[in-house]
Scaffold this motif. Structure first.
Motif, PDB file in Angstrom:
ATOM      1  N   GLN A  21      43.517  32.321  45.671  1.00 29.90           N
ATOM      2  CA  GLN A  21      42.490  33.238  45.722  1.00 29.90           C
ATOM      3  C   GLN A  21      40.962  32.677  46.470  1.00 29.90           C
ATOM      4  O   GLN A  21      40.507  33.378  47.238  1.00 29.90           O
ATOM      5  N   GLU A  26      46.684  33.705  52.402  1.00 32.89           N
ATOM      6  CA  GLU A  26      47.451  34.629  52.754  1.00 32.89           C
ATOM      7  C   GLU A  26      48.859  34.344  52.952  1.00 32.89           C
ATOM      8  O   GLU A  26      49.201  33.453  53.738  1.00 32.89           O
ATOM      9  N   TRP A  32      46.735  37.737  47.138  1.00 33.77           N
ATOM     10  CA  TRP A  32      47.500  38.095  45.792  1.00 33.77           C
ATOM     11  C   TRP A  32      47.332  39.479  45.317  1.00 33.77           C
ATOM     12  O   TRP A  32      48.429  40.018  45.256  1.00 33.77           O
ATOM     13  N   LYS A  33      46.320  40.326  45.641  1.00 38.05           N
ATOM     14  CA  LYS A  33      46.053  41.783  45.337  1.00 38.05           C
ATOM     15  C   LYS A  33      47.230  42.422  46.300  1.00 38.05           C
ATOM     16  O   LYS A  33      47.644  43.379  45.836  1.00 38.05           O
ATOM     17  N   GLU A  34      47.352  42.202  47.284  1.00 35.20           N
ATOM     18  CA  GLU A  34      48.058  42.843  48.507  1.00 35.20           C
ATOM     19  C   GLU A  34      49.529  42.636  47.924  1.00 35.20           C
ATOM     20  O   GLU A  34      50.367  43.598  48.009  1.00 35.20           O
ATOM     21  N   LEU A  36      50.762  42.087  44.911  1.00 35.84           N
ATOM     22  CA  LEU A  36      50.888  42.931  43.637  1.00 35.84           C
ATOM     23  C   LEU A  36      51.194  44.098  44.027  1.00 35.84           C
ATOM     24  O   LEU A  36      52.000  44.762  43.560  1.00 35.84           O
ATOM     25  N   SER A  37      50.258  44.769  44.896  1.00 35.72           N
ATOM     26  CA  SER A  37      50.399  46.181  45.307  1.00 35.72           C
ATOM     27  C   SER A  37      51.805  46.528  46.222  1.00 35.72           C
ATOM     28  O   SER A  37      52.569  47.314  45.680  1.00 35.72           O
ATOM     29  N   LEU A  43      48.069  46.826  40.268  1.00 35.11           N
ATOM     30  CA  LEU A  43      46.910  46.160  40.501  1.00 35.11           C
ATOM     31  C   LEU A  43      46.517  46.148  38.984  1.00 35.11           C
ATOM     32  O   LEU A  43      45.239  45.631  39.062  1.00 35.11           O
ATOM     33  N   SER A  44      46.981  46.819  37.948  1.00 34.42           N
ATOM     34  CA  SER A  44      46.050  47.208  36.709  1.00 34.42           C
ATOM     35  C   SER A  44      45.858  45.730  36.190  1.00 34.42           C
ATOM     36  O   SER A  44      44.903  45.693  35.351  1.00 34.42           O
ATOM     37  N   GLY A  46      44.985  41.866  37.365  1.00 34.59           N
ATOM     38  CA  GLY A  46      44.959  41.200  38.553  1.00 34.59           C
ATOM     39  C   GLY A  46      44.904  39.561  38.221  1.00 34.59           C
ATOM     40  O   GLY A  46      45.109  38.710  38.998  1.00 34.59           O
ATOM     41  N   ASP A  47      44.529  39.577  36.976  1.00 30.38           N
ATOM     42  CA  ASP A  47      44.507  38.060  36.431  1.00 30.38           C
ATOM     43  C   ASP A  47      45.682  37.310  36.385  1.00 30.38           C
ATOM     44  O   ASP A  47      46.892  38.004  35.716  1.00 30.38           O
ATOM     45  N   ARG A  51      49.929  37.402  34.171  1.00 34.93           N
ATOM     46  CA  ARG A  51      51.509  37.652  34.773  1.00 34.93           C
ATOM     47  C   ARG A  51      52.420  36.702  34.591  1.00 34.93           C
ATOM     48  O   ARG A  51      52.099  35.571  34.170  1.00 34.93           O
TER      49      ARG A  51
END
Length: 79
Positions: A21, A26, A32-34, A36-37, A43-44, A46-47, A51
Motif C-alpha cells: 500500500q 498493484e 489492495w482496495k481494488e 477487495l472490491s 471495502l467495509s 480495509g485494514d 482480514r
C-alpha cells in the motif's frame, strides 16, 4: 511464492500488504482496495490486520512482476 506466503505468520502478511500500500504497488487485480472490491470481499474492512490470512495471501499472490516477487522474498527473510 504462494507456498511461502501461505506459511507466513499473519503479522508478516499484514506488513507485506501495508508495504504494498505504501509503495502503491498493484497486482493483477490492482491495489489492495481494488482487489477487495473486484474479488467480492467488500471495502467495509480495509485494514489488512482485520482480514483473514487467506485474503491476504490471495491478494499477495496476484503479484507476478519479478521485482515485486523479489521484494516479497526479501521481506519474508527480513521479517
Amino acid at each position: 511464492m504462494e507456498h511461502k506466503l501461505a506459511s507466513a505468520e499473519k503479522k508478516v502478511l499484514v506488513d507485506l500488504v501495508k508495504l504494498v500500500q505504501r509503495r502503491r504497488l498493484e497486482g493483477e487485480n490492482g491495489g489492495w482496495k481494488e482487489f477487495l472490491s473486484s474479488s467480492g470481499f467488500g471495502l467495509s474492512v480495509g485494514d489488512p490486520s482485520q482480514r483473514s490470512d487467506d485474503v491476504l495471501v490471495a491478494f499477495l499472490s496476484t503479484f507476478k512482476k519479478k521485482e515485486d516477487l523479489q521484494l516479497f522474498t526479501l521481506m519474508l527473510i527480513v521479517i
